[in-house]
Design a protein around this motif. Structure first.
Motif, mmCIF file in Angstrom:
data_model
loop_
_atom_site.group_PDB
_atom_site.id
_atom_site.type_symbol
_atom_site.label_atom_id
_atom_site.label_comp_id
_atom_site.label_asym_id
_atom_site.label_seq_id
_atom_site.Cartn_x
_atom_site.Cartn_y
_atom_site.Cartn_z
ATOM 1 N N ASP A 184 -11.937 0.826 2.083
ATOM 2 C CA ASP A 184 -10.917 1.005 3.115
ATOM 3 C C ASP A 184 -11.542 1.384 4.464
ATOM 4 O OD1 ASP A 184 -8.340 1.096 4.025
ATOM 5 O OD2 ASP A 184 -7.807 2.994 3.079
ATOM 6 N N GLU A 216 -8.146 2.322 -3.381
ATOM 7 C CA GLU A 216 -8.771 2.267 -2.064
ATOM 8 C C GLU A 216 -9.617 3.502 -1.819
ATOM 9 O OE1 GLU A 216 -6.197 1.449 1.221
ATOM 10 O OE2 GLU A 216 -5.329 -0.330 0.272
ATOM 11 N N ASN A 273 -4.509 5.027 -2.098
ATOM 12 C CA ASN A 273 -5.698 5.649 -1.503
ATOM 13 C C ASN A 273 -6.164 6.832 -2.339
ATOM 14 O OD1 ASN A 273 -5.790 4.211 1.230
ATOM 15 N ND2 ASN A 273 -3.663 4.883 1.056
ATOM 16 N N GLU A 275 0.853 -1.180 0.000
ATOM 17 C CA GLU A 275 0.000 0.000 0.000
ATOM 18 C C GLU A 275 0.890 1.232 0.000
ATOM 19 O OE1 GLU A 275 -2.906 0.463 3.186
ATOM 20 O OE2 GLU A 275 -3.495 2.452 2.435
HETATM 21 MG MG LIG Z 1 -5.681 2.602 2.871
#
Ligand SMILES: [Mg+2]
Length: 405
Positions: free
Chosen positions: A296, A266, A234, A176
């Motif tokens: 998320d 996400e 994200n 991530e």
């Molecule tokens: Mg995240």
């Protein structure tokens, strides 16, 4: 922060309980303790600028002003201290109070049942991070926003990577991408602060783009070296208002070593609370193009089963607060279990964040979770540390390290 440096204020109408907590705190190394047998006096103490308190430990049931009213007043004061709630009530009630505290923007560290167990008290206190982490307000926020703007313009925001590990075979399946800002004077600024500021002052689009570009280049490099890993990025709620977002991401992927299914986008659960129709349009087209879609921080919002079925998610990430606390908090455990069982029903992958120790790992494993992420395996790391880490990790699995394995 060392426990011996912390100062705690205990609020409970039961004097025996006050004494008990005081002794427990001393046993775990917190020596600066103050106590009050009522919430009004506690508030007065906190409101006095000369007094510094890091953590308040408060009972929920108290005559005159109860723990919930105390939370509301603390919310009004805008305090930056950690809060621990104690009660003999149903754990579910405690969980709702925790959520309520968070809506007042308070740093609720967690809840404790009575009698208080020393171990649980200690692990909650250790969660506390000092108040440098609270977003600046008023004129300070403006200065901060200007500095962030400069940092973005000068490409000072760096991406760190947190590995994700499959629970099926222990393989590293992805990373991530997480934004990090190391301020030249103030040091590392917590992402919860600068991302909030970026959202508030319309810088989030630029920030997201930079993180996406950097991480795409990096992940593409790793993939071309033979690492079969996916990249999770994200995207802010604000990204879900640009209708051309799926096309522009698709274009950026061209020429990289990533295929659309190697990218997980996400989206935080709370995003779904706002206008869903444009978001749904964008999310559906992202999925049509083959990107992975991840929900998320699951468990922190209020998305319904219906919404979850409406959006073609491929993955659900259970928020760390439910994972890391699950072995000490029954309510968290229930949320964790039902989230994972929901992914089975929907036929999507489950990712547990916040796996910090063996107990957390065993618990999510027992629930049949697919992928884990957390300090137990690795903290987010700068890109140059990833390959050495992966080498060490793979050899700890008793398998020779082989890229693309
Ligand atoms: Mg995240």
């Amino acid at each position: 922060m060392p426990l011996s440096k912390l100062s705690c204020l205990i609020v409970d109408d039961d004097r025996f309980m006050l004494k008990t907590l005081e002794v427990l705190l001393q046993q775990i190394g917190v020596t600066k303790t103050y106590s009050s047998d009522n919430a009004q006096d506690a508030l007065k103490y906190i409101a006095n600028q000369n007094n510094h308190i890091d953590i308040i430990i408060s009972d929920l049931n108290m005559p005159e002003m109860d723990g919930i009213q105390l939370l509301r007043h603390l919310g009004g004061l805008g305090v930056a201290m950690g809060i621990i709630l104690v009660s003999g009530e149903d754990p579910r009630l405690l969980q709702s109070v925790k959520t309520l505290g968070e809506t007042f923007d308070l740093m609720v560290l967690g809840t404790l049942g009575k009698p208080v167990a020393k171990q649980e008290l200690q692990s909650l206190i250790e969660e506390y991070e000092p108040s440098a982490d609270t977003p600046p307000t008023g004129p300070a926020a403006m200065v901060f926003a200007d500095e962030l703007k400069m940092a973005i313009a000068n490409h000072e925001i760096k991406v760190h990577y947190q590995p994700q590990v499959s629970l099926i075979d222990g393989r590293i399946v992805g990373v991530e991408a997480l934004a990090r800002w190391n301020h030249p004077v103030k040091g590392a600024i917590s992402p919860s602060i600068f991302i909030g500021i970026a959202e508030k002052y319309s810088m989030i689009k630029e920030l997201t783009n930079q993180v996406f570009e950097q991480s795409l280049t990096q992940a593409s490099h790793w993939r071309s070296q033979g690492f079969d890993i996916n990249l999770s990025v994200n995207f802010s709620a604000q990204a879900l208002t640009q209708l051309d977002m799926p096309e522009s991401i698709f274009e950026q992927l061209q020429g990289s070593a990533l295929r659309p299914h190697n990218l997980n986008i996400e989206i935080t659960e709370s995003t779904l609370a706002s206008d869903i129709s444009i978001a749904l349009d964008i999310l559906t087209r992202l999925r049509l193009k083959g990107f992975g879609l991840s929900i998320d921080d699951f468990g922190t919002g209020f998305s319904s089963l219906e919404q979850l079925q409406q959006i073609p998610f491929t993955e659900l990430k259970v928020d760390r607060s439910f994972v890391h606390n699950a072995n000490v908090n029954r309510a968290c455990q229930v949320i964790l279990e039902s989230s994972i069982s929901l992914t089975k029903k929907l036929g999507i992958k489950s990712v547990a964040e916040g796996v910090e120790n063996e107990a957390d790992l065993n618990l999510v494993k027992a629930q049949g979770c697919d992928i884990v992420q957390g300090y137990y395996f690795a903290k987010p790391m700068p890109p140059e540390e990833f390959i050495p880490w992966a080498r060490d990790y793979s050899s700890s699995l008793n398998r020779p390290f082989k890229p693309g394995d």
